[in-house]
Motif scaffolding. Structure first.
Motif, PDB file in Angstrom:
ATOM      1  N   TYR A 328       0.956  -1.226   0.240  1.00 25.89           N
ATOM      2  CA  TYR A 328       0.237  -0.170   0.070  1.00 25.89           C
ATOM      3  C   TYR A 328       0.774   1.004   0.288  1.00 25.89           C
ATOM      4  CZ  TYR A 328      -2.870   3.736   2.271  1.00 25.89           C
ATOM      5  OH  TYR A 328      -3.540   5.148   1.675  1.00 25.89           O
ATOM      6  N   ILE A 349      -1.688  10.202  -4.322  1.00 26.40           N
ATOM      7  CA  ILE A 349      -1.935   9.241  -5.032  1.00 26.40           C
ATOM      8  C   ILE A 349      -2.164   8.072  -3.638  1.00 26.40           C
ATOM      9  CG2 ILE A 349      -0.935   7.764  -6.681  1.00 26.40           C
ATOM     10  CD1 ILE A 349       0.472   9.626  -8.066  1.00 26.40           C
ATOM     11  N   LYS A 350      -3.418   6.999  -4.289  1.00 25.92           N
ATOM     12  CA  LYS A 350      -3.091   5.896  -3.060  1.00 25.92           C
ATOM     13  C   LYS A 350      -2.722   5.036  -4.748  1.00 25.92           C
ATOM     14  CE  LYS A 350      -5.689   8.127   0.115  1.00 25.92           C
ATOM     15  NZ  LYS A 350      -6.727   8.034   0.786  1.00 25.92           N
ATOM     16  N   ARG A 351      -2.084   3.883  -4.277  1.00 26.68           N
ATOM     17  CA  ARG A 351      -1.691   2.443  -4.586  1.00 26.68           C
ATOM     18  C   ARG A 351      -1.431   1.439  -3.952  1.00 26.68           C
ATOM     19  NH1 ARG A 351       0.854   1.379  -9.944  1.00 26.68           N
ATOM     20  NH2 ARG A 351       0.916   3.307 -10.611  1.00 26.68           N
ATOM     21  N   VAL A 353      -1.085  -2.522  -4.047  1.00 29.99           N
ATOM     22  CA  VAL A 353      -0.829  -3.850  -5.095  1.00 29.99           C
ATOM     23  C   VAL A 353      -0.501  -4.912  -4.359  1.00 29.99           C
ATOM     24  CG1 VAL A 353       1.490  -4.256  -6.544  1.00 29.99           C
ATOM     25  CG2 VAL A 353       0.802  -1.797  -6.129  1.00 29.99           C
ATOM     26  N   SER A 375      -2.250  -3.717 -10.138  1.00 29.98           N
ATOM     27  CA  SER A 375      -2.106  -2.732  -8.498  1.00 29.98           C
ATOM     28  C   SER A 375      -3.492  -2.004  -8.828  1.00 29.98           C
ATOM     29  CB  SER A 375      -0.467  -1.670  -9.302  1.00 29.98           C
ATOM     30  OG  SER A 375      -0.400  -1.559 -10.020  1.00 29.98           O
ATOM     31  N   SER A 376      -3.764  -0.910  -7.844  1.00 29.27           N
ATOM     32  CA  SER A 376      -4.614  -0.088  -8.569  1.00 29.27           C
ATOM     33  C   SER A 376      -4.204   1.668  -7.855  1.00 29.27           C
ATOM     34  CB  SER A 376      -6.436  -0.653  -7.820  1.00 29.27           C
ATOM     35  OG  SER A 376      -6.750   0.024  -8.266  1.00 29.27           O
ATOM     36  N   ALA A 377      -4.381   2.282  -8.564  1.00 28.03           N
ATOM     37  CA  ALA A 377      -3.942   3.334  -8.119  1.00 28.03           C
ATOM     38  C   ALA A 377      -4.893   4.599  -8.158  1.00 28.03           C
ATOM     39  CB  ALA A 377      -2.881   4.033  -9.257  1.00 28.03           C
ATOM     40  N   ASN A 378      -5.511   5.019  -6.981  1.00 30.31           N
ATOM     41  CA  ASN A 378      -6.228   6.408  -7.532  1.00 30.31           C
ATOM     42  C   ASN A 378      -5.264   7.540  -7.392  1.00 30.31           C
ATOM     43  OD1 ASN A 378      -8.989   4.865  -7.360  1.00 30.31           O
ATOM     44  ND2 ASN A 378      -8.362   4.262  -5.135  1.00 30.31           N
ATOM     45  N   THR A 393      -8.656   6.826 -11.296  1.00 31.42           N
ATOM     46  CA  THR A 393      -7.975   5.350 -10.797  1.00 31.42           C
ATOM     47  C   THR A 393      -7.757   4.257 -12.430  1.00 31.42           C
ATOM     48  OG1 THR A 393      -9.874   5.515  -9.753  1.00 31.42           O
ATOM     49  CG2 THR A 393      -8.683   3.392  -9.762  1.00 31.42           C
TER      50      THR A 393
END
Lengths: 485, 364
Positions: A328, A349-351, A353, A375-378, A393
């Motif tokens: 995270y 940025i919040k990611r 993985v 991975s998902s990045a906001n 996102t």
């Protein structure tokens, strides 16, 4: 829009891998990370975040490693202020000297050369470092950066079970632009790191480290034809203040701390788990000379990086290793125009993985591995001064595959392949990007005293919107390890 | 147990470092500037008659450079989101009834801050709309150590949409009249600009049409039309200038036969058309009033630019010919003074001109 701001994350990730981990073997196998047993890729804290305390336990053999490398990049898929291509070369020397109960000493030095071709206008070494400030002239031209890096590290047992370590890193680099404004850069980077590691129980380690970084980039431009040098100090991407003088200067000062804790546990048999958490506040100041007597703060950027990473390995049997990875990341930054004290940029940025993988020995001579990561990045970016706001996102997929074949005794052939699908490339700005990476390498001994590992990588990255737009990277390195010196 | 305390060190340092600066409360980009443009449209009356100037050109100048906008149908310009700074604002509009009259107004030192709304009115006054402006003055000399400064040139620009004719026009250095109000002032308030030091003229007489000046083109007037780089390498090539100042009363003035001449009008002057390196007044007039001895009729002045070596030096030129002055470049710096925007003449050199690093004869 957020192509500028992912670099700090990348830099942190890159710098987190300690330079003594060459990982030549795994690089040749497609970069297998957490599902492979590898000496340079342990789960213990020293490799997780450069906690120097664990060096004493991690390195038990004396050796000297010589690692020349060469890389090249080209292609039109890049950001505005990126170069058309980059040629970089380095020669690195890494030495480990074990001193018995007195501890273990680590030394690293390298000399680096980098040629950025047609570097477009920007005069900063790290243009996209997350700050809202750019420093440009009016031409594009080749830029050369050269200079040495030195790192010293020492770790010793304070008493059985408690280990202490410290390191210091220093880098000096000179930059030179071959065209107007003939900018000269002097870059220095200092990093100190102190860490402790304690065996709470037999297979349970707690580590903590603190790292301080301080760097300064001083840029001076003056026209060799004795004409004025004209430069632009951008605040954001749209508005700039122009300066003209016989000589123009700019300074970029950065400093930050990284406080990290690491936990490691294994059952002594099949299961290995590690957890680390790092918090890294940092800031950058853009300084301009004021009447030749003092520097005035033109801009200020604050950064805050937090990451929590988990790695685990489970040996199903002697041929089958299962690996897990979860992370995270939470990165925040803001920039202000210091003279007016106004907020001009802000981004977050919040990611998360998640990854799973395994390696399997098909035969005594053949090891194959496969890893998958999602991975998902906001991303939330507000560039107030430019009136540019974006929030999205990105869901990204990455598959790594690799194999190692034992041709004869200790002679190894390695191959690897990566496939990546990036919904929004926040580094370069493209959408639905595809990345492919092909790797290869060999490993073999020489005269029983030298181990040679060589690898080569070819990476291509292109946005889905244009088949003719791409960025290619070709890199190669050799690791020559002398078992005694 | 005491060793556990060592782990508290990073936490302590973390707390120490958490004293990071807080982000500013106010965000950039939320400034609103509202300008109401009115202009004096009276004709022959001493009492101004102000009218809203619709579609007037508005030039906003700040540390971020210049922006050009236009007022709306109500004579109002509203700009949202410009960066916070101190602005100088100029408006410019052709008189609604007489195209040979320009309505020009300025507002200086207007502080615009994000989060605030600034509302102000600019009153535009009348000046002659001649269609020709002095676009560049290069007088400080190239970078050199031998005190060379003979590569002086002046550049004119026809910003109108029609052909202008240079016949009989005069170009003057106005540095005399050291007493009284100073150079370029209207001494005695008789409507004349006094202090003409040198006066040269284009061939012919005003009203004739032998020397056309095409719209949106430049004319370079060189003091000596030669390639000065042969003397000082850092200098410029003026051998292709459009006009050359030639003093027919001097025995030493060089004449480039390929470049037509501007003729000296003062027989008592035996020197070249040399001007102050970083301080002087250059004036262009129609030539209708050619009697320089009692001053040039202010109504015949087409354009004038005052430049001074320092911002603190007293301005002397009559505000009807130039409301401000350019702070000239350093001597022997190779820099030039050029109009910021082609053809944008608000009769205020402080706003209209900027210093550029190298001279650009015949181009912007």
């Amino acid at each position: 829009m957020l192509k500028k701001i992912f670099i700090p994350v990348l830099l942190v990730v890159l710098s987190s891998g300690n330079s003594f981990a060459q990982q030549s073997r795994t690089q040749a196998m497609g970069g297998l990370t957490y599902s492979i047993l590898d000496r340079d890729n342990h789960l213990i804290p020293s490799d997780l975040r450069g906690n120097p305390a664990w060096l004493f336990v991690n390195e038990k053999e004396t050796y000297l490693r010589i690692s020349p490398s060469l890389g090249n990049s080209w292609g039109d898929y890049h950001r505005k202020y990126d170069s058309e291509g980059t040629l970089d070369a380095s020669a690195a020397f890494t030495g480990i000297k074990t001193l018995g109960d007195l501890g273990t000493f680590y030394g690293f030095t390298s000399y680096n050369y980098e040629n950025r071709r047609d570097y477009y206008r920007t005069l900063k070494k790290d243009t996209y470092a997350g700050e809202a400030f750019y420093f440009t002239d009016t031409t594009s031209g080749n830029f050369w950066y050269t200079g040495p890096q030195v790192q010293l590290m020492y770790s010793w047992p304070v008493f059985p079970g408690l280990y202490c370590g410290g390191s210091i890193y220093y880098e000096v680099m000179n930059g030179l632009k071959e065209r107007y404004v003939y900018a000269k850069t002097i870059y220095r980077d200092l990093r100190t790191n102190f860490g402790l590691a304690y065996n709470i129980a037999e297979n349970f380690i707690l580590g903590a480290s603190i790292k301080y970084t301080s760097s300064q980039e001083a840029i001076e431009g003056s026209d060799v034809n004795l004409m004025d040098a004209e430069v632009k100090n951008y605040r954001g991407e749209t508005y700039y203040v122009s300066s003209r003088a016989s000589s123009v200067t700019d300074k970029i000062q950065k400093q930050g701390f990284t406080v990290g804790t690491q936990l490691y546990w294994d059952d002594g048999e099949k299961t290995y788990l590690s957890l680390q958490c790092n918090y890294n506040p940092a800031n950058t100041k853009i300084l301009k000379p004021y009447k030749s007597i003092a520097d005035v703060e033109e801009g200020y950027s604050a950064f805050e990086y937090l990451d929590i990473q988990f790695k685990g390995q489970y040996h199903v049997n002697e041929n089958f290793l299962l690996g897990l990875y979860a992370a995270y990341y939470n990165d925040n930054s803001w920039s202000r125009a210091s003279l007016s004290d106004l907020l001009i940029w802000e981004w977050k940025i919040k990611r998360i993985v998640g990854g799973i993988g395994s390696t399997y020995k098909i035969s005594p001579a053949l090891l194959v591995g496969l890893e998958y990561e999602y991975s998902s990045a906001n991303v939330d970016s507000s560039k107030y001064i430019d009136k540019a706001f974006s929030k999205f996102t990105s869901g990204d997929h990455l598959v790594r595959a690799g194999l190692e074949y034992n041709l004869h005794e200790n002679i190894f052939l390695r191959l690897g392949f990566n496939y990546g699908k990036i919904e929004h490339d926040i580094l370069n700005g493209g959408n639905n990007c595809m990345s492919y990476k092909v790797t290869g390498g060999v490993g073999f001994p020489l005269f029983d005293l030298i181990n040679v590992n060589a690898n080569i990588q070819y990476i291509t990255l292109s946005p889905g919107s244009s088949a003719n737009l791409y960025r290619n990277y070709l890199k190669g390195s050799i690791s020559i390890e002398l078992k005694t010196f | 147990m005491k060793y556990y305390k060592l782990f508290a060190l990073p936490l302590f340092l973390l707390l120490l470092n958490s004293c990071n600066e807080n982000p500013p409360v106010v965000q950039e980009g939320y400034a609103v500037l509202k300008i109401v443009a009115i202009g004096d449209t009276s004709l022959g009356s001493q009492v101004p008659q102000y009218a809203l100037l619709k579609n007037a050109k508005v030039i906003l100048t700040s540390e971020y450079g210049s922006m050009v906008k236009y007022t709306d149908e109500k004579g109002v310009l509203t700009v949202n989101g410009i960066p916070s700074s101190t602005y100088s604002i100029s408006i410019r509009k052709t008189h609604p009834s007489f195209p040979n009259i320009l309505l020009v107004g300025n507002l200086t030192d207007q502080v615009v801050t994000s989060g605030k709304v600034v509302v102000d009115t600019i009153k535009a006054a009348q000046i002659a709309n001649t269609g020709i402006a002095i676009n560049e003055i290069y007088s400080c000399g190239p970078v050199n150590s031998v005190f060379f400064f003979y590569d002086i040139f002046f550049e004119l620009y026809n910003y109108s949409d029609e052909i202008k004719y240079l016949d009989g026009m005069m170009i003057m250095r106005v540095s005399g009249n050291s007493a009284g109000k100073g150079a370029g002032a209207d001494e005695g308030d008789d409507g004349d600009i006094d202090g003409v030091t040198y006066a040269y003229k284009f061939p012919g007489n005003p009203g004739e049409k032998n020397y056309p000046f095409l719209p949106n083109t430049f004319k370079v007037l060189a003091v000596t039309a030669i390639d000065h780089r042969k003397t000082v390498p850092s200098s410029i090539d003026l051998s292709h200038a459009d006009w050359e100042f030639y003093n027919q009363y001097s025995t030493a003035d060089f004449d480039n036969q390929n470049v037509p001449n501007l003729i000296n009008m003062r027989p008592d002057n035996h020197t070249e058309f040399l001007v102050g390196l970083n301080s002087d007044i250059i004036m262009l007039s129609s030539g209708v009033d050619s009697n320089w001895e009692d001053g040039i009729d202010v109504n015949t002045v087409i354009d004038a630019v005052e430049y001074r070596g320092s911002a603190t030096i007293r301005k002397t030129a009559d505000p009807r010919i130039d409301k401000g002055f350019v702070v000239g470049p350093s001597k022997y710096s190779g820099k030039s003074m050029q109009r910021r925007e082609l053809g944008v003449d608000t009769n205020n050199s402080t706003l209209d001109f900027e210093i550029i690093p190298v001279p650009t004869p015949g181009r912007q």
